[in-house]
Design a protein around this motif. Sequence first.
Motif, PDB file in Angstrom:
ATOM      1  N   LEU A  88     -44.801  19.275   9.554  1.00 13.27           N
ATOM      2  CA  LEU A  88     -44.699  20.665   9.933  1.00 13.27           C
ATOM      3  C   LEU A  88     -46.112  21.214  10.045  1.00 13.27           C
ATOM      4  O   LEU A  88     -47.001  20.804   9.293  1.00 13.27           O
ATOM      5  CB  LEU A  88     -43.919  21.434   8.871  1.00 13.27           C
ATOM      6  CG  LEU A  88     -43.010  22.594   9.267  1.00 13.27           C
ATOM      7  CD1 LEU A  88     -42.008  22.171  10.328  1.00 13.27           C
ATOM      8  CD2 LEU A  88     -42.282  23.099   8.032  1.00 13.27           C
ATOM      9  N   ARG A  89     -46.308  22.120  10.967  1.00 16.01           N
ATOM     10  CA  ARG A  89     -47.609  22.763  11.118  1.00 16.01           C
ATOM     11  C   ARG A  89     -47.467  24.262  10.932  1.00 16.01           C
ATOM     12  O   ARG A  89     -46.752  24.926  11.689  1.00 16.01           O
ATOM     13  CB  ARG A  89     -48.203  22.481  12.492  1.00 16.01           C
ATOM     14  CG  ARG A  89     -49.656  22.928  12.636  1.00 16.01           C
ATOM     15  CD  ARG A  89     -50.092  22.893  14.081  1.00 16.01           C
ATOM     16  NE  ARG A  89     -51.539  22.976  14.222  1.00 16.01           N
ATOM     17  CZ  ARG A  89     -52.161  23.284  15.350  1.00 16.01           C
ATOM     18  NH1 ARG A  89     -51.470  23.513  16.449  1.00 16.01           N
ATOM     19  NH2 ARG A  89     -53.487  23.333  15.389  1.00 16.01           N
ATOM     20  N   TYR A 139     -54.727  27.074  10.031  1.00 15.19           N
ATOM     21  CA  TYR A 139     -53.632  26.123  10.165  1.00 15.19           C
ATOM     22  C   TYR A 139     -53.485  25.260   8.924  1.00 15.19           C
ATOM     23  O   TYR A 139     -54.439  25.040   8.171  1.00 15.19           O
ATOM     24  CB  TYR A 139     -53.862  25.187  11.353  1.00 15.19           C
ATOM     25  CG  TYR A 139     -54.044  25.880  12.671  1.00 15.19           C
ATOM     26  CD1 TYR A 139     -52.943  26.294  13.411  1.00 15.19           C
ATOM     27  CD2 TYR A 139     -55.322  26.116  13.177  1.00 15.19           C
ATOM     28  CE1 TYR A 139     -53.116  26.925  14.628  1.00 15.19           C
ATOM     29  CE2 TYR A 139     -55.496  26.744  14.402  1.00 15.19           C
ATOM     30  CZ  TYR A 139     -54.387  27.152  15.123  1.00 15.19           C
ATOM     31  OH  TYR A 139     -54.556  27.772  16.330  1.00 15.19           O
ATOM     32  N   LEU A 140     -52.283  24.758   8.743  1.00 18.42           N
ATOM     33  CA  LEU A 140     -52.039  23.742   7.734  1.00 18.42           C
ATOM     34  C   LEU A 140     -51.090  22.718   8.334  1.00 18.42           C
ATOM     35  O   LEU A 140     -49.916  23.011   8.564  1.00 18.42           O
ATOM     36  CB  LEU A 140     -51.437  24.335   6.459  1.00 18.42           C
ATOM     37  CG  LEU A 140     -51.234  23.334   5.318  1.00 18.42           C
ATOM     38  CD1 LEU A 140     -52.579  22.855   4.779  1.00 18.42           C
ATOM     39  CD2 LEU A 140     -50.399  23.945   4.195  1.00 18.42           C
ATOM     40  N   GLN A 141     -51.616  21.549   8.607  1.00 20.96           N
ATOM     41  CA  GLN A 141     -50.797  20.447   9.089  1.00 20.96           C
ATOM     42  C   GLN A 141     -50.271  19.699   7.882  1.00 20.96           C
ATOM     43  O   GLN A 141     -51.053  19.208   7.064  1.00 20.96           O
ATOM     44  CB  GLN A 141     -51.620  19.513   9.977  1.00 20.96           C
ATOM     45  CG  GLN A 141     -50.854  18.291  10.473  1.00 20.96           C
ATOM     46  CD  GLN A 141     -49.739  18.644  11.428  1.00 20.96           C
ATOM     47  OE1 GLN A 141     -49.941  19.420  12.353  1.00 20.96           O
ATOM     48  NE2 GLN A 141     -48.558  18.086  11.201  1.00 20.96           N
ATOM     49  N   MET A 142     -48.969  19.594   7.771  1.00 20.48           N
ATOM     50  CA  MET A 142     -48.339  18.949   6.632  1.00 20.48           C
ATOM     51  C   MET A 142     -47.580  17.722   7.111  1.00 20.48           C
ATOM     52  O   MET A 142     -46.658  17.826   7.923  1.00 20.48           O
ATOM     53  CB  MET A 142     -47.393  19.914   5.923  1.00 20.48           C
ATOM     54  CG  MET A 142     -48.054  21.214   5.484  1.00 20.48           C
ATOM     55  SD  MET A 142     -46.936  22.273   4.521  1.00 20.48           S
ATOM     56  CE  MET A 142     -45.728  22.674   5.792  1.00 20.48           C
ATOM     57  N   ASN A 143     -47.973  16.574   6.607  1.00 17.26           N
ATOM     58  CA  ASN A 143     -47.326  15.316   6.939  1.00 17.26           C
ATOM     59  C   ASN A 143     -46.744  14.686   5.682  1.00 17.26           C
ATOM     60  O   ASN A 143     -47.090  15.058   4.570  1.00 17.26           O
ATOM     61  CB  ASN A 143     -48.325  14.350   7.582  1.00 17.26           C
ATOM     62  CG  ASN A 143     -48.922  14.869   8.866  1.00 17.26           C
ATOM     63  OD1 ASN A 143     -48.263  15.569   9.635  1.00 17.26           O
ATOM     64  ND2 ASN A 143     -50.179  14.515   9.126  1.00 17.26           N
ATOM     65  N   SER A 144     -45.883  13.718   5.889  1.00 19.45           N
ATOM     66  CA  SER A 144     -45.266  12.996   4.776  1.00 19.45           C
ATOM     67  C   SER A 144     -44.704  13.952   3.735  1.00 19.45           C
ATOM     68  O   SER A 144     -44.926  13.810   2.533  1.00 19.45           O
ATOM     69  CB  SER A 144     -46.291  12.052   4.129  1.00 19.45           C
ATOM     70  OG  SER A 144     -46.785  11.123   5.065  1.00 19.45           O
ATOM     71  N   LEU A 145     -43.971  14.916   4.208  1.00 15.82           N
ATOM     72  CA  LEU A 145     -43.458  15.957   3.325  1.00 15.82           C
ATOM     73  C   LEU A 145     -42.440  15.412   2.333  1.00 15.82           C
ATOM     74  O   LEU A 145     -41.648  14.525   2.647  1.00 15.82           O
ATOM     75  CB  LEU A 145     -42.851  17.083   4.143  1.00 15.82           C
ATOM     76  CG  LEU A 145     -43.884  17.998   4.807  1.00 15.82           C
ATOM     77  CD1 LEU A 145     -43.249  18.809   5.920  1.00 15.82           C
ATOM     78  CD2 LEU A 145     -44.507  18.921   3.759  1.00 15.82           C
ATOM     79  N   LYS A 146     -42.490  15.975   1.149  1.00 16.81           N
ATOM     80  CA  LYS A 146     -41.611  15.597   0.060  1.00 16.81           C
ATOM     81  C   LYS A 146     -40.776  16.796  -0.355  1.00 16.81           C
ATOM     82  O   LYS A 146     -41.141  17.943  -0.085  1.00 16.81           O
ATOM     83  CB  LYS A 146     -42.433  15.114  -1.133  1.00 16.81           C
ATOM     84  CG  LYS A 146     -43.410  13.997  -0.820  1.00 16.81           C
ATOM     85  CD  LYS A 146     -44.299  13.700  -2.020  1.00 16.81           C
ATOM     86  CE  LYS A 146     -45.295  12.604  -1.707  1.00 16.81           C
ATOM     87  NZ  LYS A 146     -46.178  12.326  -2.868  1.00 16.81           N
TER      88      LYS A 146
END
Length: 121
Positions: A18-19, A80-87
């Motif tokens: 999510l960004r 911005y905040l790029q969020m990967n591999s979200l838990k």
Amino acid sequence: EVQLVESGGGLVQPGGSLRLSCAASGFAFDDYAMSWVRQAPGKGLEWVSTVTYNGGSTYYAESMKGRFTISRDNAKNTLYLQMNSLKSQDTAVYYCARGAHMAEPTYYDYWGQGTQVTVSS
């Protein structure tokens, strides 16, 4: 007046991305470090990440390192905040905040309204 408006939150599955964006106005955006802070259900404020005024340096809470990337576009007054591999543990309301109060997230002088991020299958 200072205004910070977050967007980009939503529902995402574990492992997804999510960004988030934060549109800033009412101040000299490029004079300030900017941060992301979050609050999970039933928990206190938790500092997430900070970027310096010109984007030259970034800082992350340990649990976000390698997964989240903070950035800014000063020409657009946007953070911005790029969020990967979200838990699932990342489920929280995410706030954009002015400044770099990493040790005390309650000390930020201006906050956005927050955007909800829900990580669930």
